[in-house]
Design a protein around this motif. Structure first.
Motif, mmCIF file in Angstrom:
data_model
loop_
_atom_site.group_PDB
_atom_site.id
_atom_site.type_symbol
_atom_site.label_atom_id
_atom_site.label_comp_id
_atom_site.label_asym_id
_atom_site.label_seq_id
_atom_site.Cartn_x
_atom_site.Cartn_y
_atom_site.Cartn_z
ATOM 1 N N ARG A 164 0.826 -1.212 0.000
ATOM 2 C CA ARG A 164 0.000 0.000 0.000
ATOM 3 C C ARG A 164 0.855 1.255 0.000
ATOM 4 O O ARG A 164 0.624 2.189 -0.773
ATOM 5 N N ASP A 165 1.852 1.270 0.872
ATOM 6 C CA ASP A 165 2.655 2.482 1.033
ATOM 7 C C ASP A 165 3.486 2.776 -0.209
ATOM 8 O O ASP A 165 3.723 3.948 -0.535
ATOM 9 N N LYS A 166 3.926 1.742 -0.903
ATOM 10 C CA LYS A 166 4.648 1.979 -2.155
ATOM 11 C C LYS A 166 3.744 2.682 -3.167
ATOM 12 O O LYS A 166 4.201 3.562 -3.909
ATOM 13 N N GLU A 167 2.466 2.306 -3.191
ATOM 14 C CA GLU A 167 1.522 2.965 -4.097
ATOM 15 C C GLU A 167 1.322 4.428 -3.709
ATOM 16 O O GLU A 167 1.286 5.319 -4.570
ATOM 17 N N VAL A 168 1.193 4.690 -2.416
ATOM 18 C CA VAL A 168 0.989 6.059 -1.950
ATOM 19 C C VAL A 168 2.217 6.919 -2.252
ATOM 20 O O VAL A 168 2.100 8.048 -2.750
ATOM 21 N N LEU A 169 3.402 6.393 -1.963
ATOM 22 C CA LEU A 169 4.622 7.159 -2.188
ATOM 23 C C LEU A 169 4.841 7.440 -3.670
ATOM 24 O O LEU A 169 5.347 8.506 -4.044
ATOM 25 N N ALA A 170 4.465 6.492 -4.514
ATOM 26 C CA ALA A 170 4.594 6.706 -5.953
ATOM 27 C C ALA A 170 3.682 7.836 -6.426
ATOM 28 O O ALA A 170 3.983 8.532 -7.398
ATOM 29 N N ARG A 171 2.564 8.027 -5.739
ATOM 30 C CA ARG A 171 1.649 9.117 -6.086
ATOM 31 C C ARG A 171 2.092 10.436 -5.458
ATOM 32 O O ARG A 171 1.911 11.507 -6.045
ATOM 33 N N ALA A 172 2.652 10.362 -4.257
ATOM 34 C CA ALA A 172 3.116 11.573 -3.576
ATOM 35 C C ALA A 172 4.363 12.147 -4.244
ATOM 36 O O ALA A 172 4.534 13.376 -4.317
ATOM 37 N N PHE A 173 5.238 11.251 -4.739
ATOM 38 C CA PHE A 173 6.494 11.685 -5.371
ATOM 39 C C PHE A 173 6.667 10.953 -6.701
ATOM 40 O O PHE A 173 7.500 10.048 -6.825
ATOM 41 N N PRO A 174 5.879 11.320 -7.709
ATOM 42 C CA PRO A 174 5.978 10.611 -8.994
ATOM 43 C C PRO A 174 7.347 10.793 -9.639
ATOM 44 O O PRO A 174 7.965 11.849 -9.516
ATOM 45 N N HIS A 175 7.816 9.720 -10.292
ATOM 46 C CA HIS A 175 9.085 9.746 -11.032
ATOM 47 C C HIS A 175 10.269 10.098 -10.124
ATOM 48 O O HIS A 175 11.186 10.814 -10.523
ATOM 49 N N LEU A 176 10.231 9.577 -8.900
ATOM 50 C CA LEU A 176 11.298 9.853 -7.943
ATOM 51 C C LEU A 176 12.543 9.039 -8.288
ATOM 52 O O LEU A 176 12.509 7.813 -8.318
ATOM 53 N N THR A 177 13.645 9.728 -8.542
ATOM 54 C CA THR A 177 14.900 9.076 -8.904
ATOM 55 C C THR A 177 15.923 9.238 -7.784
ATOM 56 O O THR A 177 15.762 10.086 -6.888
ATOM 57 N N GLU A 178 16.993 8.470 -7.864
ATOM 58 C CA GLU A 178 18.058 8.594 -6.877
ATOM 59 C C GLU A 178 18.678 9.985 -6.930
ATOM 60 O O GLU A 178 18.965 10.593 -5.886
ATOM 61 N N GLU A 179 18.889 10.497 -8.144
ATOM 62 C CA GLU A 179 19.480 11.837 -8.279
ATOM 63 C C GLU A 179 18.602 12.889 -7.609
ATOM 64 O O GLU A 179 19.103 13.762 -6.888
ATOM 65 N N ARG A 180 17.312 12.796 -7.848
ATOM 66 C CA ARG A 180 16.393 13.754 -7.228
ATOM 67 C C ARG A 180 16.397 13.609 -5.715
ATOM 68 O O ARG A 180 16.373 14.610 -4.980
ATOM 69 N N ALA A 181 16.434 12.372 -5.229
ATOM 70 C CA ALA A 181 16.438 12.133 -3.782
ATOM 71 C C ALA A 181 17.696 12.679 -3.125
ATOM 72 O O ALA A 181 17.653 13.189 -2.002
ATOM 73 N N MET A 182 18.826 12.598 -3.815
ATOM 74 C CA MET A 182 20.079 13.090 -3.254
ATOM 75 C C MET A 182 20.129 14.622 -3.205
ATOM 76 O O MET A 182 20.855 15.202 -2.388
ATOM 77 N N MET A 183 19.340 15.270 -4.052
ATOM 78 C CA MET A 183 19.371 16.733 -4.135
ATOM 79 C C MET A 183 18.279 17.410 -3.319
ATOM 80 O O MET A 183 18.357 18.602 -3.049
ATOM 81 N N THR A 184 17.258 16.649 -2.922
ATOM 82 C CA THR A 184 16.125 17.266 -2.244
ATOM 83 C C THR A 184 16.465 17.750 -0.843
ATOM 84 O O THR A 184 17.328 17.180 -0.165
ATOM 85 N N GLU A 185 15.772 18.793 -0.418
ATOM 86 C CA GLU A 185 15.879 19.268 0.959
ATOM 87 C C GLU A 185 14.684 18.805 1.789
ATOM 88 O O GLU A 185 14.571 19.135 2.966
ATOM 89 N N ASP A 186 13.832 18.019 1.160
ATOM 90 C CA ASP A 186 12.638 17.483 1.818
ATOM 91 C C ASP A 186 12.973 16.102 2.382
ATOM 92 O O ASP A 186 13.153 15.133 1.637
ATOM 93 N N LEU A 187 13.050 15.999 3.708
ATOM 94 C CA LEU A 187 13.422 14.738 4.344
ATOM 95 C C LEU A 187 12.421 13.638 4.039
ATOM 96 O O LEU A 187 12.809 12.475 3.837
ATOM 97 N N VAL A 188 11.134 13.969 3.974
ATOM 98 C CA VAL A 188 10.117 12.962 3.688
ATOM 99 C C VAL A 188 10.311 12.408 2.273
ATOM 100 O O VAL A 188 10.171 11.203 2.041
#
Length: 232
Positions: A164-188
């Motif tokens: 369930r949570d994988k589905e929710v996270l995919a909707r909350a952060f669509p197309h989330l990549t490692e590069e984007r995750a490394m650059m974000t200032e949003d801890l969530v």
């Protein structure tokens, strides 16, 4: 002094009542709200039948029982809920799913549940409401959805939470990549990537829906066994 109220027991009774006498409706917003109202009618602090009040965010801390892992699940902002859930319910009608194969239905239902879970419209009791609502929805489409198979063990419950949570996270952060995750200032957002990466090999919600769904023997509302007290 009166003994404390066993909320889980009260809710289980109401869910059983709904299994025997489901809400009659069009599977729209009013129908969903009535399911929530009937389940939590004894618990006014759950705001039965009402969507959650305005707030900038709605984030839940998830603790996986069998793994001891903790992470956060961000649901849709309140100002997007009304329009989003209305649209979801308008385009996902059980009539559209009648005649599907089990594989087609599992995919369709997983998308539907993932959307509803992301909107997470109520302040409490979303999971129990959505399980009851989608069980009836599946029955009207000609299928039996047995959520009871998800509750036997801690590992089984965690398997559903992860899917369930994988589905929710995919909707909350669509197309989330490692590069984007490394650059974000949003801890969530960063923790969402870590969670999605860690549990990428775990069963998808579509896989679970295939496991828990069978074709109904007839079009009558399925009467399932009495539910155990639920707390999610």
């Amino acid at each position: 002094m009166e003994p404390p109220i066993d909320e889980a027991f009260l809710v289980a009774i109401r869910i059983t009542e709904l299994e025997q006498d489901p809400v009659r409706g069009a599977f729209d917003v009013a129908h969903l709200c009535e399911v929530h109202r009937r389940i939590f009618q004894d618990l006014p602090q759950y705001q039965p039948g009402q969507f959650r009040p305005p707030a900038p965010t709605h984030v839940k801390a998830r603790v996986l029982e069998s793994l001891g892992v903790r992470y956060y699940v961000p649901y849709a902002p309140r100002n997007r809920v009304d329009a989003g859930i209305t649209r979801t319910l308008s385009i996902r009608n059980p009539r559209n799913a009648q005649g599907m194969s089990l594989a087609q239905f599992a995919s369709y239902l997983a998308q539907f549940y993932g959307d509803l879970d992301y909107w997470h419209p109520f302040v409490e009791g979303n999971s129990r409401t959505l399980r009851t609502f989608t069980r009836q929805w599946a029955c009207q489409a000609g299928f039996v959805l047995d959520w009871g198979l998800s509750k036997h063990t801690e590992a089984a419950r965690d398997r559903l939470y992860i899917a369930r949570d994988k589905e929710v996270l995919a909707r909350a952060f669509p197309h989330l990549t490692e590069e984007r995750a490394m650059m974000t200032e949003d801890l969530v957002e960063y923790e969402a990537y870590v969670m999605l990466h860690r549990f990428r090999s775990y069963a998808s919600l579509e896989t679970l829906m295939r496991e828990w769904t069978t074709r109904a023997p007839d079009r009558s509302v399925s009467k399932t066994r009495t539910s155990e007290p639920e707390r999610d």
